[in-house]
Design a protein around this motif. Structure first.
Motif, PDB file in Angstrom:
ATOM      1  N   ASN A 296       0.799  -1.226   0.000  1.00  0.00           N
ATOM      2  CA  ASN A 296       0.000   0.000   0.000  1.00  0.00           C
ATOM      3  C   ASN A 296       0.829   1.271   0.000  1.00  0.00           C
ATOM      4  O   ASN A 296       0.386   2.301  -0.528  1.00  0.00           O
ATOM      5  N   HIS A 297       2.023   1.226   0.593  1.00  0.00           N
ATOM      6  CA  HIS A 297       2.757   2.476   0.830  1.00  0.00           C
ATOM      7  C   HIS A 297       4.073   2.604   0.069  1.00  0.00           C
ATOM      8  O   HIS A 297       4.647   3.696   0.046  1.00  0.00           O
ATOM      9  N   LEU A 298       4.563   1.532  -0.545  1.00  0.00           N
ATOM     10  CA  LEU A 298       5.828   1.646  -1.278  1.00  0.00           C
ATOM     11  C   LEU A 298       5.804   2.701  -2.386  1.00  0.00           C
ATOM     12  O   LEU A 298       6.808   3.399  -2.583  1.00  0.00           O
ATOM     13  N   PRO A 299       4.703   2.866  -3.132  1.00  0.00           N
ATOM     14  CA  PRO A 299       4.732   3.926  -4.152  1.00  0.00           C
ATOM     15  C   PRO A 299       5.078   5.297  -3.590  1.00  0.00           C
ATOM     16  O   PRO A 299       5.716   6.112  -4.273  1.00  0.00           O
ATOM     17  N   ALA A 300       4.708   5.551  -2.331  1.00  0.00           N
ATOM     18  CA  ALA A 300       4.957   6.857  -1.725  1.00  0.00           C
ATOM     19  C   ALA A 300       6.414   7.065  -1.334  1.00  0.00           C
ATOM     20  O   ALA A 300       6.801   8.194  -1.019  1.00  0.00           O
ATOM     21  N   VAL A 301       7.220   5.987  -1.327  1.00  0.00           N
ATOM     22  CA  VAL A 301       8.625   6.147  -0.940  1.00  0.00           C
ATOM     23  C   VAL A 301       9.580   5.754  -2.065  1.00  0.00           C
ATOM     24  O   VAL A 301      10.786   5.677  -1.836  1.00  0.00           O
ATOM     25  N   ILE A 302       9.070   5.550  -3.271  1.00  0.00           N
ATOM     26  CA  ILE A 302       9.965   5.237  -4.380  1.00  0.00           C
ATOM     27  C   ILE A 302      10.971   6.368  -4.596  1.00  0.00           C
ATOM     28  O   ILE A 302      12.121   6.134  -4.975  1.00  0.00           O
ATOM     29  N   ALA A 303      10.588   7.598  -4.303  1.00  0.00           N
ATOM     30  CA  ALA A 303      11.526   8.724  -4.438  1.00  0.00           C
ATOM     31  C   ALA A 303      12.724   8.587  -3.505  1.00  0.00           C
ATOM     32  O   ALA A 303      13.778   9.184  -3.759  1.00  0.00           O
ATOM     33  N   LEU A 304      12.574   7.808  -2.432  1.00  0.00           N
ATOM     34  CA  LEU A 304      13.679   7.550  -1.514  1.00  0.00           C
ATOM     35  C   LEU A 304      14.468   6.311  -1.924  1.00  0.00           C
ATOM     36  O   LEU A 304      15.687   6.246  -1.745  1.00  0.00           O
ATOM     37  N   LEU A 305      13.770   5.311  -2.464  1.00  0.00           N
ATOM     38  CA  LEU A 305      14.416   4.062  -2.867  1.00  0.00           C
ATOM     39  C   LEU A 305      15.057   4.182  -4.243  1.00  0.00           C
ATOM     40  O   LEU A 305      15.973   3.411  -4.574  1.00  0.00           O
ATOM     41  N   CYS A 369       6.913   1.650   5.612  1.00  0.00           N
ATOM     42  CA  CYS A 369       5.801   0.995   4.922  1.00  0.00           C
ATOM     43  C   CYS A 369       5.268  -0.172   5.750  1.00  0.00           C
ATOM     44  O   CYS A 369       4.048  -0.316   5.949  1.00  0.00           O
ATOM     45  N   GLY A 370       6.180  -1.018   6.245  1.00  0.00           N
ATOM     46  CA  GLY A 370       5.764  -2.149   7.069  1.00  0.00           C
ATOM     47  C   GLY A 370       5.110  -1.700   8.362  1.00  0.00           C
ATOM     48  O   GLY A 370       4.127  -2.304   8.823  1.00  0.00           O
ATOM     49  N   TYR A 371       5.626  -0.624   8.957  1.00  0.00           N
ATOM     50  CA  TYR A 371       5.055  -0.093  10.198  1.00  0.00           C
ATOM     51  C   TYR A 371       3.605   0.338   9.997  1.00  0.00           C
ATOM     52  O   TYR A 371       2.727   0.029  10.824  1.00  0.00           O
ATOM     53  N   LEU A 372       3.349   1.028   8.906  1.00  0.00           N
ATOM     54  CA  LEU A 372       1.978   1.489   8.660  1.00  0.00           C
ATOM     55  C   LEU A 372       1.027   0.306   8.467  1.00  0.00           C
ATOM     56  O   LEU A 372      -0.133   0.349   8.870  1.00  0.00           O
ATOM     57  N   ALA A 411      -0.053  11.594   3.096  1.00  0.00           N
ATOM     58  CA  ALA A 411      -0.046  12.150   4.455  1.00  0.00           C
ATOM     59  C   ALA A 411       0.491  11.153   5.481  1.00  0.00           C
ATOM     60  O   ALA A 411       1.277  11.538   6.361  1.00  0.00           O
ATOM     61  N   PRO A 412       0.107   9.852   5.426  1.00  0.00           N
ATOM     62  CA  PRO A 412       0.644   8.917   6.419  1.00  0.00           C
ATOM     63  C   PRO A 412       2.163   8.805   6.373  1.00  0.00           C
ATOM     64  O   PRO A 412       2.821   8.759   7.424  1.00  0.00           O
ATOM     65  N   MET A 413       2.734   8.767   5.172  1.00  0.00           N
ATOM     66  CA  MET A 413       4.183   8.631   5.075  1.00  0.00           C
ATOM     67  C   MET A 413       4.892   9.891   5.538  1.00  0.00           C
ATOM     68  O   MET A 413       5.939   9.832   6.194  1.00  0.00           O
ATOM     69  N   ARG A 414       4.344  11.039   5.233  1.00  0.00           N
ATOM     70  CA  ARG A 414       4.961  12.298   5.675  1.00  0.00           C
ATOM     71  C   ARG A 414       4.944  12.387   7.203  1.00  0.00           C
ATOM     72  O   ARG A 414       5.868  12.930   7.811  1.00  0.00           O
ATOM     73  N   GLU A 415       3.919  11.835   7.821  1.00  0.00           N
ATOM     74  CA  GLU A 415       3.848  11.850   9.278  1.00  0.00           C
ATOM     75  C   GLU A 415       4.880  10.914   9.887  1.00  0.00           C
ATOM     76  O   GLU A 415       5.520  11.237  10.901  1.00  0.00           O
ATOM     77  N   VAL A 416       5.053   9.746   9.307  1.00  0.00           N
ATOM     78  CA  VAL A 416       6.003   8.769   9.848  1.00  0.00           C
ATOM     79  C   VAL A 416       7.443   9.239   9.669  1.00  0.00           C
ATOM     80  O   VAL A 416       8.255   9.171  10.602  1.00  0.00           O
ATOM     81  N   LEU A 417       7.780   9.724   8.489  1.00  0.00           N
ATOM     82  CA  LEU A 417       9.160  10.145   8.214  1.00  0.00           C
ATOM     83  C   LEU A 417       9.459  11.527   8.770  1.00  0.00           C
ATOM     84  O   LEU A 417      10.633  11.865   8.987  1.00  0.00           O
ATOM     85  N   GLY A 418       8.431  12.326   8.977  1.00  0.00           N
ATOM     86  CA  GLY A 418       8.613  13.684   9.484  1.00  0.00           C
ATOM     87  C   GLY A 418       8.345  14.701   8.392  1.00  0.00           C
ATOM     88  O   GLY A 418       8.989  14.649   7.335  1.00  0.00           O
ATOM     89  N   PRO A 419       7.407  15.623   8.611  1.00  0.00           N
ATOM     90  CA  PRO A 419       7.055  16.590   7.560  1.00  0.00           C
ATOM     91  C   PRO A 419       8.201  17.495   7.163  1.00  0.00           C
ATOM     92  O   PRO A 419       8.337  17.845   5.987  1.00  0.00           O
ATOM     93  N   ASP A 420       9.051  17.901   8.112  1.00  0.00           N
ATOM     94  CA  ASP A 420      10.179  18.763   7.763  1.00  0.00           C
ATOM     95  C   ASP A 420      11.173  18.016   6.873  1.00  0.00           C
ATOM     96  O   ASP A 420      11.690  18.571   5.898  1.00  0.00           O
ATOM     97  N   PHE A 421      11.445  16.763   7.216  1.00  0.00           N
ATOM     98  CA  PHE A 421      12.338  15.985   6.361  1.00  0.00           C
ATOM     99  C   PHE A 421      11.775  15.872   4.955  1.00  0.00           C
ATOM    100  O   PHE A 421      12.485  16.071   3.961  1.00  0.00           O
TER     101      PHE A 421
END
Length: 452
Positions: A296-305, A369-372, A411-421
Motif C-alpha cells: 500500500n505504501h511503497l509507491p509513496a517512498v519510491i523517491a527515496l528508494l 511501509c511495514g510499520y503502517l 499524508a501517512p508517510m509524511r507523518e512517519v518520516l517527518g514533515p520537515d524531512f
C-alpha cells in the motif's frame, strides 16, 4: 589511553593499540549519503565534546547546487554534531593512523535535526519501539567495478581483469569471474576486518564486473552505518587497483542495475520472538499486515528508494529488476519476496530499492511501509503471486518527478518520516530533477538533430 578512547569498539581499539593516533574524521551523512564533516588532529578531538556544521549541508544537491530552504530562512545556522563512539572505526587506506566517527546532528537546543538521515531512521525505529517491536534488517549491496572514467562524455565500460580481458557479463555466481578482480576483493576483506565489519558473503552478480556483498542481519541503524562506511571502503579498495567502484543504479547500458535488497523481520522487544511466526511456526496476521503495508505504501517512498533520474533506468522489464508490488514465497520475480527460512528467521525481502539510495533513508522508508501496515492491522495483502510477476501491470512511478508527486500526496508517510524531512528532501530532489531536464543527451542529438 585517554577517556574517549575507552569508549571505542574493540576493532577500533585494536587498530590504534600501540600506535599514535594522528587524526579523527568527524562525519555525518547528507541527503545523498555523502560523508560530510571535518577532520582534525586526534589531540584536538580529545579536548572537545561536540563540533559544528551549517544545517545547509542538507539543502545541497548531488551536483553541489543549493535548494531553497522550505522549512525556514537560508541563514545557515550551525548544527551541533555529537559523536557516537560506538561507530568509531578505522580508515585503513589513509597514510596516517586515522579513525572515522559518525556523529548525530542536533540543533542548538539539543533536539535532533529532523532532516538528518540518521535521525530519520532513528525516528522510524522509535515508532516501532513505542509499540513494543524491534525491527531487524539484513541488506544486500550490489555494485559495479568499472574502468576508470575521467571523461563523463564517454560511456562506462567494465574493468580489465587479471587475464587481460575485460570483465564479462552473464556470469552470475561464477567464482572465476570474481577471481578476475581478486585483488580488489582482497582489499575489501582486509579493510572490512580492520574496521570490525562482518561480511556474510561476496558473489558475482549478472552484470560485467558486478558484485554483491551480503551483510548479517541486525539493528537497522547499525546496518545503515555499515553500508555508509562500506561505500567508502569499497571505493577506496577499487582505486588502489586502477578502477572505480560505482553504486549508480544503472551505470552500463545494456547491463542489469544494482539493487540494495532489504530483508525485514520484527521481534517482540520483551521476548525477542519473531512476530511473523506463531507458536506452531506458522505465518501470523502481523506478517500479512506487514506485507500489505509494503504494497500500500511503497509507491509513496519510491523517491527515496530510487532517488535519481538514473535510478529509473533500472526499472526496465527483463533486466532482473522486479518493478511490481506482488509478493511471493521464494519468487525472485516479485518485488516482495518471502525467502525460504525457519519460523524464527521468517522475513520479507524488499527488492525495489536501488544501491544508489542513501542507506539510512532507504531502510527508513522500507520500514515505514511495514510499520503502517502493522499499525493498521486490518488490511490483508493481495493474493500471493505464484507465477512470473515480471510482466505485472505498472503500479510504481516511472520517473523522479512522478515519484516526488506521489510522496508529496501521502499524508501517512509524511507523518512517519517527518514533515520537515519530507519538505527538505522534496526541495533537494526537485532541484536536481530541474537541473537534469536542462541537459541534452547524446540520444537526442543522434536521433533528433537532423530527423525531426
Amino acid at each position: 589511553m585517554s577517556d574517549w578512547t575507552e569508549k571505542l569498539p574493540q576493532a577500533a581499539r585494536d587498530y590504534v593499540a600501540g600506535r599514535r593516533l594522528d587524526e579523527v574524521e568527524c562525519i555525518i551523512s547528507d541527503i545523498a549519503g555523502v560523508a560530510r564533516g571535518k577532520a582534525m588532529p586526534a589531540s584536538k578531538f580529545a579536548k572537545q565534546s561536540s563540533f559544528f556544521l551549517p544545517n545547509s549541508i542538507y539543502l545541497q544537491t548531488i551536483t553541489g547546487e543549493w535548494a531553497e530552504n522550505p522549512v525556514g530562512n537560508f541563514t545557515e545556522p550551525d548544527m551541533v554534531l555529537v559523536p557516537d563512539f560506538s561507530t568509531a572505526t578505522a580508515a585503513p587506506w589513509t597514510a596516517d593512523w586515522t579513525l572515522q566517527i559518525i556523529h548525530d546532528a542536533q540543533d542548538q537546543a539539543g533536539n535532533p535535526v529532523p532532516y538528518a538521515p540518521r535521525n530519520v531512521l532513528r525516528r522510524v525505529v522509535e515508532l516501532y519501539a513505542a509499540e513494543g517491536w524491534a525491527p531487524i534488517v539484513a541488506p544486500e549491496m550490489e555494485f559495479f567495478l568499472v574502468a576508470r572514467n575521467t571523461d563523463p562524455n564517454q560511456p562506462i565500460i567494465p574493468p580489465m581483469g587479471r587475464s587481460g580481458r575485460r570483465a564479462a557479463a552473464k556470469q552470475a555466481y561464477s567464482m572465476s569471474a570474481v577471481d578476475e578482480y581478486g585483488k580488489v576483493i582482497d582489499d575489501i576483506y582486509d579493510f572490512a576486518e580492520l574496521q570490525g565489519f562482518e561480511i556474510d558473503g561476496i558473489l558475482q552478480e549478472g552484470g560485467a564486473g558486478q558484485i554483491e556483498i551480503n551483510l548479517n542481519h541486525g539493528d537497522p541503524i547499525k546496518l545503515a552505518d555499515e553500508i555508509f562506511y562500506f561505500k567508502r571502503l569499497i571505493r577506496e579498495a577499487a582505486m588502489r587497483h586502477d578502477c572505480f567502484a560505482t553504486f549508480m543504479a544503472k551505470p552500463i547500458e545494456g547491463e542489469p542495475g544494482s539493487a540494495m535488497h532489504i530483508h525485514h523481520s520484527v521481534v517482540d522487544s520483551v521476548t525477542g520472538k519473531n512476530i511473523f511466526a506463531d507458536a506452531e511456526g506458522g505465518e501470523t496476521p502481523a506478517f500479512m499486515h506487514f506485507i500489505a503495508g509494503m504494497q500500500n505504501h511503497l509507491p509513496a517512498v519510491i523517491a527515496l528508494l530510487a532517488p535519481y533520474v538514473n535510478s529509473y533506468r533500472r526499472y526496465v522489464p527483463d533486466f532482473a529488476a522486479p518493478i511490481n508490488l506482488e509478493w511471493g514465497r521464494d519468487n525472485r520475480t516479485t518485488g516482495l519476496r518471502v525467502p525460504i527460512s525457519g519460523p524464527e528467521a521468517r522475513r520479507l525481502e524488499n527488492r525495489l530499492a536501488g544501491m544508489d539510495c542513501n542507506p539510512y533513508l532507504g531502510i527508513a522508508a522500507s520500514l515505514a511501509c511495514g510499520y503502517l501496515g502493522l499499525k493498521d492491522g486490518k488490511m490483508p495483502p493481495r493474493p500471493e503471486c505464484v507465477g512470473d510477476a515480471y510482466m505485472s501491470a505498472d503500479e510504481l512511478p516511472t520517473n523522479l518527478g512522478d515519484a516526488l508527486d506521489t510522496m508529496a500526496e501521502s499524508a501517512p508517510m509524511r507523518e512517519v518520516l517527518g514533515p520537515d524531512f519530507c519538505a527538505v528532501y522534496e526541495a533537494v530532489k526537485r532541484n536536481e530533477y530541474k537541473e537534469f531536464l536542462q541537459v541534452i543527451s547524446p540520444w537526442e542529438r543522434e536521433h533528433l538533430l537532423l530527423n525531426v
